[in-house]
Motif scaffolding. Structure first.
Motif, PDB file in Angstrom:
ATOM      1  N   PRO A   9      20.056 -22.835  10.848  1.00 17.00           N
ATOM      2  CA  PRO A   9      21.458 -22.431  10.690  1.00 17.00           C
ATOM      3  C   PRO A   9      21.917 -22.700   9.267  1.00 17.00           C
ATOM      4  O   PRO A   9      21.614 -23.754   8.700  1.00 17.00           O
ATOM      5  CB  PRO A   9      22.197 -23.318  11.700  1.00 17.00           C
ATOM      6  CG  PRO A   9      21.332 -24.531  11.847  1.00 17.00           C
ATOM      7  CD  PRO A   9      19.914 -24.091  11.609  1.00 17.00           C
ATOM      8  N   CYS A  10      22.638 -21.764   8.667  1.00 22.69           N
ATOM      9  CA  CYS A  10      22.987 -21.906   7.245  1.00 22.69           C
ATOM     10  C   CYS A  10      24.420 -21.504   6.954  1.00 22.69           C
ATOM     11  O   CYS A  10      24.925 -20.525   7.499  1.00 22.69           O
ATOM     12  CB  CYS A  10      22.069 -21.019   6.396  1.00 22.69           C
ATOM     13  SG  CYS A  10      20.568 -21.857   5.869  1.00 22.69           S
ATOM     14  N   TYR A  34      13.547 -17.951  11.280  1.00 21.83           N
ATOM     15  CA  TYR A  34      14.829 -17.267  11.432  1.00 21.83           C
ATOM     16  C   TYR A  34      15.909 -18.055  10.692  1.00 21.83           C
ATOM     17  O   TYR A  34      16.078 -19.253  10.920  1.00 21.83           O
ATOM     18  CB  TYR A  34      15.224 -17.163  12.900  1.00 21.83           C
ATOM     19  CG  TYR A  34      14.307 -16.306  13.740  1.00 21.83           C
ATOM     20  CD1 TYR A  34      14.527 -14.940  13.877  1.00 21.83           C
ATOM     21  CD2 TYR A  34      13.219 -16.874  14.413  1.00 21.83           C
ATOM     22  CE1 TYR A  34      13.693 -14.151  14.662  1.00 21.83           C
ATOM     23  CE2 TYR A  34      12.378 -16.099  15.193  1.00 21.83           C
ATOM     24  CZ  TYR A  34      12.615 -14.738  15.314  1.00 21.83           C
ATOM     25  OH  TYR A  34      11.780 -13.969  16.094  1.00 21.83           O
ATOM     26  N   VAL A  35      16.622 -17.377   9.824  1.00 25.97           N
ATOM     27  CA  VAL A  35      17.782 -17.970   9.162  1.00 25.97           C
ATOM     28  C   VAL A  35      19.022 -17.257   9.683  1.00 25.97           C
ATOM     29  O   VAL A  35      19.149 -16.037   9.571  1.00 25.97           O
ATOM     30  CB  VAL A  35      17.688 -17.833   7.631  1.00 25.97           C
ATOM     31  CG1 VAL A  35      19.013 -18.236   6.977  1.00 25.97           C
ATOM     32  CG2 VAL A  35      16.550 -18.690   7.089  1.00 25.97           C
ATOM     33  N   TYR A  36      19.929 -18.034  10.269  1.00 25.80           N
ATOM     34  CA  TYR A  36      21.186 -17.484  10.778  1.00 25.80           C
ATOM     35  C   TYR A  36      22.307 -17.856   9.809  1.00 25.80           C
ATOM     36  O   TYR A  36      22.660 -19.026   9.684  1.00 25.80           O
ATOM     37  CB  TYR A  36      21.478 -18.017  12.172  1.00 25.80           C
ATOM     38  CG  TYR A  36      20.806 -17.225  13.268  1.00 25.80           C
ATOM     39  CD1 TYR A  36      21.547 -16.422  14.124  1.00 25.80           C
ATOM     40  CD2 TYR A  36      19.418 -17.258  13.424  1.00 25.80           C
ATOM     41  CE1 TYR A  36      20.923 -15.679  15.123  1.00 25.80           C
ATOM     42  CE2 TYR A  36      18.797 -16.522  14.415  1.00 25.80           C
ATOM     43  CZ  TYR A  36      19.557 -15.729  15.269  1.00 25.80           C
ATOM     44  OH  TYR A  36      18.939 -14.995  16.253  1.00 25.80           O
ATOM     45  N   ASP A  37      22.822 -16.843   9.139  1.00 26.30           N
ATOM     46  CA  ASP A  37      23.860 -17.055   8.146  1.00 26.30           C
ATOM     47  C   ASP A  37      25.227 -17.090   8.827  1.00 26.30           C
ATOM     48  O   ASP A  37      25.587 -16.177   9.573  1.00 26.30           O
ATOM     49  CB  ASP A  37      23.824 -15.943   7.104  1.00 26.30           C
ATOM     50  CG  ASP A  37      24.826 -16.179   6.001  1.00 26.30           C
ATOM     51  OD1 ASP A  37      24.543 -17.008   5.129  1.00 26.30           O
ATOM     52  OD2 ASP A  37      25.901 -15.552   6.033  1.00 26.30           O
ATOM     53  N   ASN A  38      25.993 -18.144   8.540  1.00 24.78           N
ATOM     54  CA  ASN A  38      27.280 -18.368   9.208  1.00 24.78           C
ATOM     55  C   ASN A  38      28.438 -18.144   8.226  1.00 24.78           C
ATOM     56  O   ASN A  38      29.130 -19.073   7.843  1.00 24.78           O
ATOM     57  CB  ASN A  38      27.315 -19.779   9.788  1.00 24.78           C
ATOM     58  CG  ASN A  38      28.457 -20.030  10.742  1.00 24.78           C
ATOM     59  OD1 ASN A  38      28.905 -21.156  10.904  1.00 24.78           O
ATOM     60  ND2 ASN A  38      28.947 -18.994  11.411  1.00 24.78           N
ATOM     61  N   MET A  81      14.048 -26.709  14.917  1.00 26.37           N
ATOM     62  CA  MET A  81      15.330 -26.481  14.266  1.00 26.37           C
ATOM     63  C   MET A  81      15.499 -27.467  13.112  1.00 26.37           C
ATOM     64  O   MET A  81      15.227 -28.658  13.265  1.00 26.37           O
ATOM     65  CB  MET A  81      16.475 -26.655  15.265  1.00 26.37           C
ATOM     66  CG  MET A  81      17.848 -26.369  14.687  1.00 26.37           C
ATOM     67  SD  MET A  81      19.174 -26.623  15.905  1.00 26.37           S
ATOM     68  CE  MET A  81      19.232 -28.426  15.932  1.00 26.37           C
ATOM     69  N   ALA A  82      15.926 -26.952  11.985  1.00 21.41           N
ATOM     70  CA  ALA A  82      16.175 -27.803  10.815  1.00 21.41           C
ATOM     71  C   ALA A  82      17.344 -27.233  10.040  1.00 21.41           C
ATOM     72  O   ALA A  82      17.685 -26.053  10.172  1.00 21.41           O
ATOM     73  CB  ALA A  82      14.936 -27.886   9.932  1.00 21.41           C
ATOM     74  N   ASP A  83      17.964 -28.068   9.227  1.00 20.46           N
ATOM     75  CA  ASP A  83      19.058 -27.612   8.377  1.00 20.46           C
ATOM     76  C   ASP A  83      18.499 -26.926   7.133  1.00 20.46           C
ATOM     77  O   ASP A  83      17.343 -27.141   6.750  1.00 20.46           O
ATOM     78  CB  ASP A  83      19.947 -28.784   7.965  1.00 20.46           C
ATOM     79  CG  ASP A  83      20.682 -29.390   9.160  1.00 20.46           C
ATOM     80  OD1 ASP A  83      20.819 -28.694  10.183  1.00 20.46           O
ATOM     81  OD2 ASP A  83      21.115 -30.558   9.059  1.00 20.46           O
ATOM     82  N   GLY A  84      19.345 -26.141   6.495  1.00 21.05           N
ATOM     83  CA  GLY A  84      18.904 -25.409   5.311  1.00 21.05           C
ATOM     84  C   GLY A  84      19.146 -26.137   4.016  1.00 21.05           C
ATOM     85  O   GLY A  84      19.071 -25.533   2.940  1.00 21.05           O
ATOM     86  N   ASP A  85      19.416 -27.451   4.073  1.00 24.51           N
ATOM     87  CA  ASP A  85      19.775 -28.198   2.865  1.00 24.51           C
ATOM     88  C   ASP A  85      18.611 -28.980   2.259  1.00 24.51           C
ATOM     89  O   ASP A  85      18.812 -29.784   1.351  1.00 24.51           O
ATOM     90  CB  ASP A  85      20.935 -29.147   3.164  1.00 24.51           C
ATOM     91  CG  ASP A  85      20.622 -30.083   4.334  1.00 24.51           C
ATOM     92  OD1 ASP A  85      19.453 -30.135   4.780  1.00 24.51           O
ATOM     93  OD2 ASP A  85      21.566 -30.761   4.800  1.00 24.51           O
ATOM     94  N   ASP A  86      17.401 -28.789   2.784  1.00 31.87           N
ATOM     95  CA  ASP A  86      16.184 -29.432   2.255  1.00 31.87           C
ATOM     96  C   ASP A  86      16.225 -30.956   2.378  1.00 31.87           C
ATOM     97  O   ASP A  86      15.652 -31.666   1.547  1.00 31.87           O
ATOM     98  CB  ASP A  86      15.954 -29.030   0.792  1.00 31.87           C
ATOM     99  CG  ASP A  86      14.529 -29.359   0.327  1.00 31.87           C
ATOM    100  OD1 ASP A  86      13.608 -29.319   1.164  1.00 31.87           O
ATOM    101  OD2 ASP A  86      14.354 -29.669  -0.861  1.00 31.87           O
ATOM    102  N   THR A  87      16.886 -31.462   3.411  1.00 33.87           N
ATOM    103  CA  THR A  87      16.869 -32.910   3.643  1.00 33.87           C
ATOM    104  C   THR A  87      15.772 -33.307   4.628  1.00 33.87           C
ATOM    105  O   THR A  87      15.434 -34.487   4.720  1.00 33.87           O
ATOM    106  CB  THR A  87      18.231 -33.395   4.186  1.00 33.87           C
ATOM    107  OG1 THR A  87      18.558 -32.656   5.368  1.00 33.87           O
ATOM    108  CG2 THR A  87      19.324 -33.196   3.152  1.00 33.87           C
ATOM    109  N   TYR A  88      15.216 -32.334   5.358  1.00 33.97           N
ATOM    110  CA  TYR A  88      14.183 -32.614   6.352  1.00 33.97           C
ATOM    111  C   TYR A  88      12.836 -32.049   5.902  1.00 33.97           C
ATOM    112  O   TYR A  88      12.682 -30.823   5.812  1.00 33.97           O
ATOM    113  CB  TYR A  88      14.561 -32.016   7.704  1.00 33.97           C
ATOM    114  CG  TYR A  88      15.843 -32.563   8.268  1.00 33.97           C
ATOM    115  CD1 TYR A  88      15.965 -33.903   8.614  1.00 33.97           C
ATOM    116  CD2 TYR A  88      16.949 -31.729   8.465  1.00 33.97           C
ATOM    117  CE1 TYR A  88      17.137 -34.405   9.135  1.00 33.97           C
ATOM    118  CE2 TYR A  88      18.133 -32.230   8.989  1.00 33.97           C
ATOM    119  CZ  TYR A  88      18.218 -33.571   9.321  1.00 33.97           C
ATOM    120  OH  TYR A  88      19.383 -34.060   9.847  1.00 33.97           O
ATOM    121  N   PRO A  89      11.854 -32.886   5.607  1.00 33.11           N
ATOM    122  CA  PRO A  89      10.554 -32.396   5.124  1.00 33.11           C
ATOM    123  C   PRO A  89       9.816 -31.584   6.185  1.00 33.11           C
ATOM    124  O   PRO A  89       9.715 -31.992   7.352  1.00 33.11           O
ATOM    125  CB  PRO A  89       9.789 -33.695   4.805  1.00 33.11           C
ATOM    126  CG  PRO A  89      10.845 -34.744   4.649  1.00 33.11           C
ATOM    127  CD  PRO A  89      11.937 -34.354   5.594  1.00 33.11           C
TER     128      PRO A  89
END
Length: 320
Positions: A9-10, A34-38, A81-89
């Motif tokens: 989710p982004c 899959y990138v879901y743009d919000n 599922m992961a965030d799009g902020d590059d905090t999760y390797p």
């Protein structure tokens, strides 16, 4: 049906989304990202598509709204599922997905709090809030979840298709955790490293307002999932208040035969009635909740049967 679906989710993550997509494609080459743009106002969607992601859109604002659409639209044997902020390797994705595919796990929690979160995260109130939420849920729901609010998770098909998304925002992770615990789903914790956001990338999480929403969600879900316990506590408090104020009135009556504090006596009566109403409300709602659990088990069986049909259909297509 995809074998592995990576769900991201982004909202305004143009500085990091390209790297995130490439990292997951490298670690899980067989996965569909899959990138879901919000409703991003930058070029998040364009960068994600250029990096190789399938880009879709959710117009209703809020992470919970995005996840609801993701879970509704995507069929996969395993989800991450992961965030799009590059905090999760992304290097932990394989271990998390394998637990879903091979061990029958329903949800894998990427545990930040047991590794680098408290040193990497510069927002101290976030650290305190995460600790409070984790302890509260583990105490109230008798669980052992190491990181309640992590955005890095893996799911089974059964979890995704039976999870009712009710939250709109960042409370969604708390809701997922409590749902899995209440429905006796198999949950595994995987310790991951956490990286703070890179310079120029801003968090969408408000420490105070979202923190209060999370705490309100815990109370709401505790009421919904354990109504008898919840309303019994209210009943006990009301009855205790009633007795505390009633005892002096009773002593005066025994000593003098008079009731000089009529308003206090009336208040005690109303408090006692409210306590009884609360207690019996808890009993009734507990019975309804038990019926809902029975219905959920039947729903789980239906979802599992559909999952087997999808796998069989995919196998037939592969043999053609």
């Amino acid at each position: 049906m995809d074998k592995i679906a990576v769900l991201i989710p982004c909202y305004n993550e143009s500085k990091t989304i390209g790297k995130v997509v490439k990292d997951f494609k490298e670690r899980l080459p067989e996965a569909v990202v899959y990138v879901y743009d919000n409703n991003s106002t930058d070029n998040t969607a364009e960068i994600a598509a250029a990096a190789g992601a399938v880009v879709r859109y959710e117009r209703m604002q809020g992470k919970g709204s995005v996840i609801r659409r993701m879970f509704r639209e995507i069929d996969a044997q395993a989800y991450i599922m992961a965030d799009g902020d590059d905090t999760y390797p992304a290097e932990y994705a394989r271990e998390m997905v394998d637990s879903i595919l091979n061990d029958g796990t329903d949800m894998v929690v990427g545990d930040r709090l047991s590794s680098t979160y408290f040193t990497e995260n510069k927002r101290k109130f976030h650290n305190f809030g995460n600790a409070i939420v984790r302890k509260s849920i583990n105490c109230l729901f008798k669980s052992d979840i190491k990181d309640v609010m992590t955005g890095y998770r893996a799911f089974s098909y059964s979890f995704v298709k039976t999870f009712p998304v009710l939250s709109h925002g960042f409370e969604i992770e708390t809701e997922m955790t409590i749902h899995a615990v209440d429905k006796r789903m198999l949950v595994k914790n995987v310790i991951i490293d956490y990286r703070d956001r890179p310079d120029g990338s801003e968090s969408k999480l408000n420490t105070y307002s979202d923190g209060f929403k999370v705490l309100a969600t815990i109370i709401r879900l505790y009421k919904n999932y354990h109504p008898f316990r919840f309303f019994s506590v209210i009943a006990a408090v009301l009855m205790a208040v009633s007795l505390v104020f009633f005892i002096p009135v009773l002593i005066d009556f025994i000593e003098t035969g008079l009731v000089p504090k009529i308003p206090t006596l009336v208040m005690c009566g109303f408090a006692a009635i409210a306590a009884l109403q609360s207690y019996f409300s808890g009993m009734i709602l507990s019975t309804i909740n038990q019926k809902n659990k029975h219905d959920f088990e039947f729903k789980l069986t239906e979802v599992h049967d559909k999952y087997k049909d999808l796998i069989a259909e995919q196998g037939e297509k592969g043999n053609e």
